[in-house]
Design a protein around this motif. Structure first.
Motif, PDB file in Angstrom:
ATOM      1  N   ARG A 139      -5.732  12.262   5.655  1.00  0.00           N
ATOM      2  CA  ARG A 139      -5.052  12.315   6.958  1.00  0.00           C
ATOM      3  C   ARG A 139      -3.801  11.452   6.964  1.00  0.00           C
ATOM      4  O   ARG A 139      -2.759  11.855   7.486  1.00  0.00           O
ATOM      5  CB  ARG A 139      -6.021  11.892   8.059  1.00  0.00           C
ATOM      6  N   ARG A 140      -3.888  10.250   6.382  1.00  0.00           N
ATOM      7  CA  ARG A 140      -2.709   9.382   6.326  1.00  0.00           C
ATOM      8  C   ARG A 140      -1.595  10.029   5.504  1.00  0.00           C
ATOM      9  O   ARG A 140      -0.427  10.049   5.918  1.00  0.00           O
ATOM     10  CB  ARG A 140      -3.085   8.016   5.731  1.00  0.00           C
ATOM     11  N   ILE A 141      -1.930  10.562   4.350  1.00  0.00           N
ATOM     12  CA  ILE A 141      -0.916  11.192   3.497  1.00  0.00           C
ATOM     13  C   ILE A 141      -0.300  12.394   4.184  1.00  0.00           C
ATOM     14  O   ILE A 141       0.921  12.609   4.119  1.00  0.00           O
ATOM     15  CB  ILE A 141      -1.540  11.566   2.134  1.00  0.00           C
ATOM     16  N   ARG A 149      -7.557  18.986   1.871  1.00  0.00           N
ATOM     17  CA  ARG A 149      -6.447  19.901   2.141  1.00  0.00           C
ATOM     18  C   ARG A 149      -5.389  19.267   3.047  1.00  0.00           C
ATOM     19  O   ARG A 149      -5.691  18.612   4.041  1.00  0.00           O
ATOM     20  CB  ARG A 149      -6.969  21.184   2.772  1.00  0.00           C
ATOM     21  N   LEU A 150      -4.131  19.477   2.665  1.00  0.00           N
ATOM     22  CA  LEU A 150      -2.974  18.981   3.402  1.00  0.00           C
ATOM     23  C   LEU A 150      -2.286  20.131   4.127  1.00  0.00           C
ATOM     24  O   LEU A 150      -2.156  21.229   3.573  1.00  0.00           O
ATOM     25  CB  LEU A 150      -1.989  18.311   2.448  1.00  0.00           C
ATOM     26  N   ARG A 151      -1.803  19.861   5.336  1.00  0.00           N
ATOM     27  CA  ARG A 151      -1.142  20.900   6.122  1.00  0.00           C
ATOM     28  C   ARG A 151       0.376  20.779   6.112  1.00  0.00           C
ATOM     29  O   ARG A 151       1.073  21.758   6.366  1.00  0.00           O
ATOM     30  CB  ARG A 151      -1.643  20.870   7.559  1.00  0.00           C
ATOM     31  N   LEU A 169      12.897  11.444  -3.899  1.00  0.00           N
ATOM     32  CA  LEU A 169      12.462  10.846  -2.638  1.00  0.00           C
ATOM     33  C   LEU A 169      11.035  10.350  -2.844  1.00  0.00           C
ATOM     34  O   LEU A 169      10.116  11.144  -3.040  1.00  0.00           O
ATOM     35  CB  LEU A 169      12.527  11.885  -1.512  1.00  0.00           C
ATOM     36  N   LEU A 170      10.837   9.040  -2.832  1.00  0.00           N
ATOM     37  CA  LEU A 170       9.552   8.450  -3.160  1.00  0.00           C
ATOM     38  C   LEU A 170       8.797   8.068  -1.890  1.00  0.00           C
ATOM     39  O   LEU A 170       9.343   7.361  -1.029  1.00  0.00           O
ATOM     40  CB  LEU A 170       9.736   7.208  -4.034  1.00  0.00           C
ATOM     41  N   VAL A 171       7.559   8.511  -1.798  1.00  0.00           N
ATOM     42  CA  VAL A 171       6.681   8.158  -0.679  1.00  0.00           C
ATOM     43  C   VAL A 171       5.425   7.533  -1.281  1.00  0.00           C
ATOM     44  O   VAL A 171       4.693   8.196  -2.020  1.00  0.00           O
ATOM     45  CB  VAL A 171       6.318   9.389   0.169  1.00  0.00           C
ATOM     46  N   ALA A 172       5.195   6.255  -0.985  1.00  0.00           N
ATOM     47  CA  ALA A 172       4.091   5.518  -1.601  1.00  0.00           C
ATOM     48  C   ALA A 172       3.164   4.974  -0.515  1.00  0.00           C
ATOM     49  O   ALA A 172       3.454   3.944   0.092  1.00  0.00           O
ATOM     50  CB  ALA A 172       4.625   4.377  -2.457  1.00  0.00           C
ATOM     51  N   PRO A 173       2.038   5.647  -0.252  1.00  0.00           N
ATOM     52  CA  PRO A 173       1.108   5.167   0.775  1.00  0.00           C
ATOM     53  C   PRO A 173       0.300   3.972   0.298  1.00  0.00           C
ATOM     54  O   PRO A 173       0.146   3.745  -0.905  1.00  0.00           O
ATOM     55  CB  PRO A 173       0.170   6.369   1.000  1.00  0.00           C
ATOM     56  N   PRO A 187       0.299  -2.441   6.872  1.00  0.00           N
ATOM     57  CA  PRO A 187       1.128  -1.572   6.026  1.00  0.00           C
ATOM     58  C   PRO A 187       0.543  -0.172   5.887  1.00  0.00           C
ATOM     59  O   PRO A 187      -0.664  -0.003   5.690  1.00  0.00           O
ATOM     60  CB  PRO A 187       1.148  -2.293   4.676  1.00  0.00           C
ATOM     61  N   LEU A 188       1.409   0.818   6.006  1.00  0.00           N
ATOM     62  CA  LEU A 188       1.032   2.215   5.814  1.00  0.00           C
ATOM     63  C   LEU A 188       1.605   2.783   4.526  1.00  0.00           C
ATOM     64  O   LEU A 188       0.921   3.486   3.791  1.00  0.00           O
ATOM     65  CB  LEU A 188       1.527   3.071   6.983  1.00  0.00           C
ATOM     66  N   ALA A 189       2.878   2.483   4.265  1.00  0.00           N
ATOM     67  CA  ALA A 189       3.549   3.102   3.120  1.00  0.00           C
ATOM     68  C   ALA A 189       4.915   2.465   2.917  1.00  0.00           C
ATOM     69  O   ALA A 189       5.433   1.756   3.792  1.00  0.00           O
ATOM     70  CB  ALA A 189       3.719   4.598   3.348  1.00  0.00           C
ATOM     71  N   MET A 190       5.487   2.744   1.754  1.00  0.00           N
ATOM     72  CA  MET A 190       6.890   2.453   1.499  1.00  0.00           C
ATOM     73  C   MET A 190       7.565   3.755   1.089  1.00  0.00           C
ATOM     74  O   MET A 190       6.952   4.604   0.435  1.00  0.00           O
ATOM     75  CB  MET A 190       7.060   1.392   0.420  1.00  0.00           C
TER      76      MET A 190
END
Length: 232
Positions: free
Chosen positions: A113-115, A19-21, A90-94, A45-48
């Motif tokens: 948690r990271r996402i 689950r995401l908050r 809007l692109l979020v790539a973990p 690296p975490l994401a781009m």
């Protein structure tokens, strides 16, 4: 008489259940347009992230993009980068914490948690109207599993050549797009999408399925169809 403490959270409302908050909200300070690489304090690296200009224009459709096993954040980003400007995505790539996503390795947890943190950061920096999840291969399986778990946040899931969907709990009813190559040697279509798609439809999900003659890949025609489906 009032309860002496706030109600306990439901058991499924936590990262161990996927689950995401994070939720879209008016941004607190606009972030920059363009391409950005995010790292942790040690430089890992975490994401781009890619945001088409202008940031102060109409709200974006945010798409969380998930790479395949052993992949990189850039490989996730490239799934839809060629069409981001034209469709204001809007692109979020973990980057997965391990070699693949937590559900596949040992169960929901670290990547959730990271996402969640990445989405919260994106929502604080950009105006977002709608949210979708997408991915390729292991990333497609994870996008489906996490998207069905968080269908109260996500309205669409794009799964290129998935192996499975394994949500522990489900919320909402996001639309689903699945593509798969009929000659896929990595995740054979007979035991993957040809079983998965009917199962999802039997559960009441609106699923669009594109099977193409080819291996474990995303042909340009499939990317175009998926983008058209995602941005009607």
């Amino acid at each position: 008489m009032a309860e002496p403490a706030p109600p306990h959270r439901q058991p499924e409302e936590n990262p161990r259940h996927g689950r995401l908050r994070a939720r879209p909200a008016p941004p607190t300070a606009l972030a920059a347009a363009g391409l950005a690489s995010l790292t942790d304090p040690r430089g890992a690296p975490l994401a781009m992230v890619y945001a088409p200009p202008p940031v102060d224009g109409p709200p974006y459709r945010l798409v969380l993009l998930l790479h395949g096993a052993g992949g990189s954040a850039r490989q996730g980003l490239d799934l839809l980068l060629p069409v981001a400007d034209a469709h204001r995505l809007l692109l979020v790539a973990p980057k997965a914490v391990a070699s693949s996503w937590d559900l596949i390795v040992e169960g929901f947890g670290a990547d959730v948690r990271r996402i969640d943190e990445l989405l919260a950061t994106a929502f604080a920096g950009y105006p977002v109207a709608r949210v979708a999840f997408g991915g390729f291969s292991d990333g497609a399986s994870y996008a489906l599993s996490l998207g069905l778990t968080n269908g109260d946040l996500v309205d669409a899931v794009v799964a290129f050549s998935p192996g499975f969907a394994a949500p522990l709990v489900t919320h909402g009813r996001p639309r689903i797009y699945v593509s798969h190559g009929a000659q896929d040697p990595v995740l054979p279509v007979d035991v993957c999408s040809r079983r998965l798609v009917p199962r999802l439809r039997s559960l009441g999900y609106d699923v669009t399925y594109d099977e193409f003659p080819g291996p474990h890949e995303i042909p340009e025609t499939i990317r175009t169809r998926a983008t058209t489906w995602l941005t009607p």
